[in-house]
Design a protein around this motif. Structure first.
Motif, PDB file in Angstrom:
ATOM      1  N   THR A   1       3.907 -25.148  74.279  1.00 31.31           N
ATOM      2  CA  THR A   1       3.125 -25.933  73.320  1.00 31.31           C
ATOM      3  C   THR A   1       1.974 -26.630  74.033  1.00 31.31           C
TER       4      THR A   1
ATOM      5  N   SER B   1      18.092 -26.882  70.345  1.00 28.27           N
ATOM      6  CA  SER B   1      17.957 -28.313  70.083  1.00 28.27           C
ATOM      7  C   SER B   1      19.199 -28.845  69.384  1.00 28.27           C
TER       8      SER B   1
ATOM      9  N   THR C   1      11.496 -41.820  81.612  1.00 32.33           N
ATOM     10  CA  THR C   1      10.342 -41.548  80.764  1.00 32.33           C
ATOM     11  C   THR C   1       9.060 -42.054  81.413  1.00 32.33           C
TER      12      THR C   1
ATOM     13  N   PRO D   1       6.470 -35.692  72.916  1.00 34.05           N
ATOM     14  CA  PRO D   1       7.663 -36.524  72.716  1.00 34.05           C
ATOM     15  C   PRO D   1       8.731 -35.805  71.891  1.00 34.05           C
ATOM     16  N   LEU D   2       8.302 -34.983  70.926  1.00 37.54           N
ATOM     17  CA  LEU D   2       9.263 -34.261  70.092  1.00 37.54           C
ATOM     18  C   LEU D   2       9.876 -33.086  70.844  1.00 37.54           C
ATOM     19  N   THR D   3       9.015 -32.352  71.569  1.00 36.91           N
ATOM     20  CA  THR D   3       9.526 -31.153  72.232  1.00 36.91           C
ATOM     21  C   THR D   3      10.401 -31.501  73.436  1.00 36.91           C
ATOM     22  N   THR D   4      10.238 -32.692  73.992  1.00 34.05           N
ATOM     23  CA  THR D   4      11.087 -33.052  75.141  1.00 34.05           C
ATOM     24  C   THR D   4      12.347 -33.802  74.707  1.00 34.05           C
ATOM     25  N   LEU D   5      12.415 -34.218  73.439  1.00 28.68           N
ATOM     26  CA  LEU D   5      13.584 -34.966  72.967  1.00 28.68           C
ATOM     27  C   LEU D   5      14.895 -34.183  73.189  1.00 28.68           C
TER      28      LEU D   5
ATOM     29  N   LEU E   1       2.612 -33.288  70.685  1.00 30.56           N
ATOM     30  CA  LEU E   1       3.992 -33.156  70.189  1.00 30.56           C
ATOM     31  C   LEU E   1       5.018 -33.300  71.315  1.00 30.56           C
TER      32      LEU E   1
ATOM     33  N   THR F   1       9.527 -23.977  75.473  1.00 34.36           N
ATOM     34  CA  THR F   1       8.819 -24.462  74.287  1.00 34.36           C
ATOM     35  C   THR F   1       7.936 -25.663  74.650  1.00 34.36           C
ATOM     36  N   ALA F   2       8.528 -26.590  75.417  1.00 30.95           N
ATOM     37  CA  ALA F   2       7.742 -27.771  75.797  1.00 30.95           C
ATOM     38  C   ALA F   2       6.497 -27.352  76.585  1.00 30.95           C
TER      39      ALA F   2
END
Lengths: 286, 414
Positions: A244, A260, A141, A170-174, A168, A240-241
């Motif tokens: 965005t 996901s 990270t 952090p959310l899209t790469t989770l 966003l 998506t990542a």
């Protein structure tokens, strides 16, 4: 001494297998929470101490994606690579793509080393091995954050304005973490007892780079290839990542959601596998 | 799981298997991992082809403040046992119950990073051993003082001598104040001053109720430190009981076994005159019977059989006894001790060499015999360390020195 108050730990042949699925997952998560200090210490040790001896030090972290980008740019300029219309200058597109791909493979690579990274003391000292997974992911990270800074500089240079949906990230790469770390954990276990699996997986990942829209726009492909890409969860996670960030849109929300969920399922299964078999595998390490 | 209130370790019917064949071992591993993953039940407690028991049906108990020695030849399962108790390997049958924090003194300093300073490594290693940041800060001074590394504290561990690394590793491990300490041969390293410091620390730890499991090849150490001892052989418990009795039995077993071992590589026989030969050497006990082991202080007799196919004038027999570490304990020359032993030697005959009291410490000894003619530099036949016998312990419990004479102590005042 607090002997009388301490809990009794019982070791039997199948104590781990008998622990329920959710309980084992919760147990490992609890271990990670309790071992925050250990994670911090190991992170400092492996991250900073390793760079102490090198002249370039932490500069190595940003060097890798830049060099990779340069090579793709070269191929593009030579006319070997036809990426199609990318909406933004190609260098920005490919730099961001390789950075995200690098994050995914970084999670994968580092998770495969969950048992082997600490081989010197894994047979000597008892500690929850899942902390190594977290420590390794943390390193990735931080590397990603540094590479991202280079990306933002490139944005500035080429006059690309990122969308506010960048926040966003952090959310899209989770899901990339779930899929990468999940596959990596499975290989951490299987790689010890059956090295072939790990090699196969690495070959497959090399191939995946080309059937995932990292270097090109999927719209530039023929319909048959697009169908292949559509069934690749990485397509949706990576696209998506990137979308965005660049356009502020999610190209295919349903496909992203399904991918996901798939990534999460892989991760949970991998975590369970790790829990029930890590000790059996450690025996084979020496 | 309930344990008696002062029991910290209980082991019952413990089995652990390994596989000798690498590829098969990996195949079994894949099989087991798959079954584990799918939640299939399978019998772990049976041997498959090429597997063997590294530990078989081991049971014992350790209470607070107790010290249990674990002895046995290499490959008898001692380290495997410690690893199971430390939760690194799972057992295959039976169970082990452990109460309290375990501190393992197995390869101390494992996990040190060479590029990091001693100070940084103390923090890291302390955390690995389960200490909180506050506990480490509280004990930091004590650790540094115990390790005695001085100005090296802020130097990278890569620059340490091996002794310093061990001292630092040990210091951190003992200051982690575990309730159970697993020690594997660690006390054998470091200098004498540090070793004594470690003994004192371990004694203090035990007085405070700490339990100790000590794996060692040093019977001396086990005798000094442990109440009870477990003797493992081929993964099985050969004997478990009072340290003195177990160690004595173990030593006798080892000595007798190696005294009867015939294939030895360090035997050198040099013959300069094919007509003159030392045929063999026999060891005889007080009754004149051939034997291979003598109790400390017993009468020792070595009978040297010779065969001379020509007449040897003024033969000289020499005999030396050396420890297996090649320290000479006895070296005698017949021309000096008994000038009139033989004027000439011809045909077959024998010469006896006797020690009234064999006051040597228990252990194996090698006997070297030579036959010379007229002068020591005229060697006819030389058998270097060719005959082995054992000295076995009588009753006295503590024996350090090579020479074990019968002694007397007396007290007085000026």
């Amino acid at each position: 001494m607090k002997t009388a108050a301490s809990a009794v730990v019982l070791y039997t042949a199948d104590s781990r297998r008998r622990t329920g699925f959710w309980r084992s997952l919760a147990g490992m998560a609890g271990n990670i929470c309790r071992a925050r200090e250990l994670i911090r210490q190991l992170f400092i040790r492996d991250y900073l101490a390793v760079h102490k001896k090198s002249f370039l030090g932490l500069a190595w972290i940003v060097l890798a994606p830049v060099v990779a980008t340069l090579s793709w740019l070269f191929m593009n300029a030579a006319g070997v690579l036809q990426p199609g219309t990318t909406g933004v200058p190609y260098p920005v597109y490919v730099l961001l793509g390789t950075t995200l791909w690098g994050l995914f493979t970084g999670f994968y690579q580092s998770a495969t080393q969950t048992l082997t990274a600490a081989q010197s003391y894994i047979l000597q000292v008892r500690y929850p091995h899942e902390v190594l997974l977290v420590k390794q992911a943390l390193e990735q990270t931080v590397n990603f954050a540094a590479a991202l800074a280079v990306n933002l500089l490139a944005f500035l240079w080429f006059g690309v304005r990122p969308s506010w949906l960048l926040l966003l990230l952090p959310l899209t790469t989770l899901p990339l973490f779930f899929l990468g770390a999940g596959l990596g954990l499975i290989m951490a276990v299987l790689g010890v007892v059956a090295a072939e699996f790990k090699r196969l997986c690495e070959v497959a990942l090399g191939l995946m780079l080309f059937i995932t829209p990292v270097l090109y726009n999927p719209a530039a492909l023929g319909p048959r290839f697009q169908e292949v890409l559509r069934w690749n969860p990485l397509t949706h996670l990576l696209d998506t990542a990137r979308s965005t960030m660049l356009a502020g849109t999610v190209p295919d929300p349903l496909a992203f959601a399904c991918s996901s969920l798939f990534a999460l399922a892989v991760f949970l299964l991998a975590w369970r596998l790790f829990y029930v078999s890590e000790h059996r595998v450690i025996e084979k390490l020496f | 799981m309930e344990l008696a209130h002062d029991t910290v370790i209980q082991v019952a019917g413990l089995h652990k298997k390994f596989c000798r064949h690498l590829r098969r071992s990996m195949f079994y591993g894949t099989l087991d991992v798959t079954r584990d993953m799918l939640g299939w039940r399978y019998a772990t407690g049976v041997l498959r082809p090429r597997e063997f028991w590294a530990l078989e049906d081991v049971s014992f108990e350790l209470k607070r403040g107790e010290a249990l020695g674990i002895i046995g030849p290499n490959g008898s399962g001692k380290t495997t046992l410690l690893r199971i108790l430390n939760g690194i390997f799972p057992p295959d049958r039976g169970w082990a119950a452990v109460r309290g924090r375990i501190g393992a003194l197995i390869a101390v300093g494992a996990g040190f990073h060479p590029n990091m300073t001693g100070r940084e490594n103390i923090r890291l290693n302390g955390t690995i051993l389960g200490l909180t940041r506050r506990e480490i800060e509280e004990r930091f001074e004590a650790i540094v003082e115990f390790a005695d590394i001085g100005e090296f504290l802020d130097a990278p561990v890569a620059t340490y001598s091996s002794g310093m690394t061990v001292r630092l590793g040990f210091a951190i491990a003992v200051h982690a104040t575990p309730e159970i300490l697993l020690a594997d041969e660690v006390l054998a390293v470091g200098d004498l001053r540090f070793a004594l410091k470690c003994y004192r620390k371990i004694a203090e730890y035990r007085r405070n109720g700490g339990a100790l499991l000590l794996v060692s090849h040093s019977m001396q150490l086990v005798r000094n430190v442990c109440h009870r001892t477990l003797w493992l052989e081929h993964g099985r418990v050969r004997q478990l009981g009072e340290t003195q009795a177990v160690c004595d039995a173990y030593e006798r077993d080892v000595l007798q076994r190696s005294a009867t071992a015939t294939s030895r590589e360090d035997i050198v026989r040099i013959n300069h005159d094919p007509l003159v030969q030392i045929e063999r050497v026999e060891f005889l006990d007080e009754q004149g019977r051939a034997c291979a082991a003598f109790p400390v202080g017993a009468r020792f007799r070595a009978r040297i059989h010779y065969h001379c196919r020509r007449q040897v004038t003024a033969p000289i027999f020499t005999l030396a006894l050396t420890t297996v570490e090649n320290i000479t304990a006895v070296a005698n020359y017949s021309n000096l001790d008994a000038p009139h032993l033989l004027a000439t030697a011809a045909g077959r005959g024998w010469v006896d060499f006797e020690i009234a009291q064999l006051a040597l410490k228990p252990g194996n000894y090698d006997c070297t015999v030579n036959l010379e003619e007229q002068a020591l530099d005229n060697v006819l036949d030389w058998h270097e360390r060719a005959y082995r016998f054992a000295v076995i312990s009588a009753e006295s419990p503590l024996m350090h020195g090579l020479f074990q004479p019968s002694v007397r102590w007396e007290a007085g005042r000026p």
